[in-house]
Design a protein around this motif. Structure first.
Motif, mmCIF file in Angstrom:
data_model
loop_
_atom_site.group_PDB
_atom_site.id
_atom_site.type_symbol
_atom_site.label_atom_id
_atom_site.label_comp_id
_atom_site.label_asym_id
_atom_site.label_seq_id
_atom_site.Cartn_x
_atom_site.Cartn_y
_atom_site.Cartn_z
ATOM 1 N N ALA A 9 43.195 94.454 -36.550
ATOM 2 C CA ALA A 9 43.633 93.138 -37.018
ATOM 3 C C ALA A 9 44.885 93.268 -37.880
ATOM 4 C CB ALA A 9 42.518 92.475 -37.813
ATOM 5 N N GLY A 10 45.618 92.174 -37.993
ATOM 6 C CA GLY A 10 46.837 92.170 -38.799
ATOM 7 C C GLY A 10 48.004 92.691 -37.997
ATOM 8 N N SER A 25 54.463 89.163 -39.392
ATOM 9 C CA SER A 25 53.719 88.379 -40.380
ATOM 10 C C SER A 25 52.274 88.097 -39.952
ATOM 11 C CB SER A 25 54.448 87.062 -40.657
ATOM 12 O OG SER A 25 54.589 86.337 -39.456
ATOM 13 N N SER A 26 51.732 88.893 -39.062
ATOM 14 C CA SER A 26 50.357 88.694 -38.633
ATOM 15 C C SER A 26 49.412 88.851 -39.830
ATOM 16 C CB SER A 26 49.996 89.706 -37.547
ATOM 17 O OG SER A 26 48.654 89.538 -37.158
ATOM 18 N N SER A 27 48.507 87.916 -39.991
ATOM 19 C CA SER A 27 47.646 87.878 -41.176
ATOM 20 C C SER A 27 46.329 88.637 -41.022
ATOM 21 C CB SER A 27 47.326 86.425 -41.528
ATOM 22 O OG SER A 27 46.499 85.864 -40.509
ATOM 23 N N GLY A 28 45.890 88.839 -39.791
ATOM 24 C CA GLY A 28 44.583 89.444 -39.560
ATOM 25 C C GLY A 28 43.462 88.415 -39.482
ATOM 26 N N ILE A 58 43.986 89.990 -43.968
ATOM 27 C CA ILE A 58 42.742 89.352 -44.393
ATOM 28 C C ILE A 58 41.607 90.270 -43.936
ATOM 29 C CG2 ILE A 58 41.247 87.355 -44.073
ATOM 30 C CD1 ILE A 58 43.818 85.723 -43.534
ATOM 31 N N LYS A 59 40.647 90.523 -44.811
ATOM 32 C CA LYS A 59 39.583 91.474 -44.498
ATOM 33 C C LYS A 59 38.206 90.829 -44.661
ATOM 34 C CE LYS A 59 42.408 95.267 -46.212
ATOM 35 N NZ LYS A 59 43.557 94.519 -46.690
ATOM 36 N N PRO A 60 37.313 91.122 -43.737
ATOM 37 C CA PRO A 60 35.932 90.663 -43.900
ATOM 38 C C PRO A 60 35.243 91.515 -44.966
ATOM 39 C CG PRO A 60 36.117 92.017 -41.952
ATOM 40 C CD PRO A 60 37.511 91.870 -42.504
ATOM 41 N N MET A 96 45.161 93.251 -33.074
ATOM 42 C CA MET A 96 46.289 93.558 -33.960
ATOM 43 C C MET A 96 47.625 93.234 -33.279
ATOM 44 S SD MET A 96 47.135 97.187 -35.787
ATOM 45 C CE MET A 96 46.405 96.871 -37.388
ATOM 46 N N ALA A 97 48.570 92.746 -34.069
ATOM 47 C CA ALA A 97 49.938 92.522 -33.597
ATOM 48 C C ALA A 97 50.716 93.818 -33.827
ATOM 49 C CB ALA A 97 50.573 91.359 -34.341
#
Length: 105
Positions: A9-10, A25-28, A58-60, A96-97
Motif C-alpha cells: 500500500a502507499g 502522493s499515494s496515501s495507502g 495510512i496504516k491499519p 501499492m503505487a
C-alpha cells in the motif's frame, strides 16, 4: 488452516541524490481499507497480514497486522522476495503505487 497475506500500500520514492527524490502522493488508503475489511470479515481465518508500505502511508492497526515499511522499488522487491521466501504466503494483494522508473546515476 490460517492464512498469511501480503498487502502492499502507499507509494514508493526514488532517490535522485542525497537531497532530492521523485515520489508519488499515494496515501495507502486502499490497502488500509482492504486490510481492515479482511480483519473485520475473516479475523479467525487470518494468521498474519504483512502490510508493506511507505513510511507516510495510512496504516491499519491490529495485532494480526505486521507493518513493514519500505522506501523505494528496490526495498519493495527485497522485502517481498524475503516474505515469499520465508513464509508460506497464501494471498498477495498488490495495491501499492510503484514508481515507473529509477535514476541510474
Amino acid at each position: 488452516m490460517k492464512y498469511k497475506i501480503i498487502i502492499t500500500a502507499g507509494g514508493t520514492s526514488e532517490r535522485i541524490d542525497n537531497v532530492r527524490k521523485i515520489t508519488n502522493s499515494s496515501s495507502g488508503k486502499l490497502g488500509c481499507t482492504i486490510a481492515n475489511k479482511l480483519i473485520e470479515l475473516h479475523e479467525e481465518k487470518i494468521d498474519r497480514i504483512y502490510y508493506v508500505c511507505a513510511k507516510n502511508s495510512i496504516k491499519p492497526n491490529h495485532e494480526k497486522i505486521e507493518i513493514v515499511e519500505i522506501f523505494d522499488t528496490q526495498d519493495l522487491e527485497v522485502t517481498v522476495r524475503d516474505l515469499l521466501k520465508n513464509y508460506n504466503i497464501n494471498y498477495f494483494i498488490h495495491s501499492m503505487a510503484v514508481s515507473d522508473y529509477t535514476i541510474d546515476y
